[in-house]
Design a protein around this motif. Structure first.
Motif: not given
Length: 78
Positions: A25-42
């Motif tokens: 759901v997060i990947m579809v919502s924010i996109g795969a590239g931004n998901l990497l930033w989300f992962d790094a922030a978490s």
């Protein structure tokens, strides 16, 4: 069976059950590239929380003559 409280096992099972769908759901919502930033922030947030909240027990242990903590020496003798 491991010696851990039942709630730990329940949380582990729940995270295994819900982890992949939430990630999708997060990947579809924010996109795969931004998901990497989300992962790094978490990851950074997790490291910060562990650094602040986990007690520094290892530094307070007394070291034996071999430089190994007394707790580790007891474990090695067992």
């Amino acid at each position: 069976m491991r010696n851990e409280p039942r709630w730990v096992e329940n949380v582990s099972r729940l995270s295994g059950l819900l982890g992949a769908p939430v990630a999708a759901v997060i990947m579809v919502s924010i996109g795969a590239g931004n998901l990497l930033w989300f992962d790094a922030a978490s990851f950074a947030l997790s490291a910060l929380l562990i650094g602040l909240l986990v007690p520094k027990a290892a530094s307070s242990e007394k070291k034996g003559s071999s430089g190994v903590s007394n707790t580790c020496q007891i474990c090695m003798k067992a």
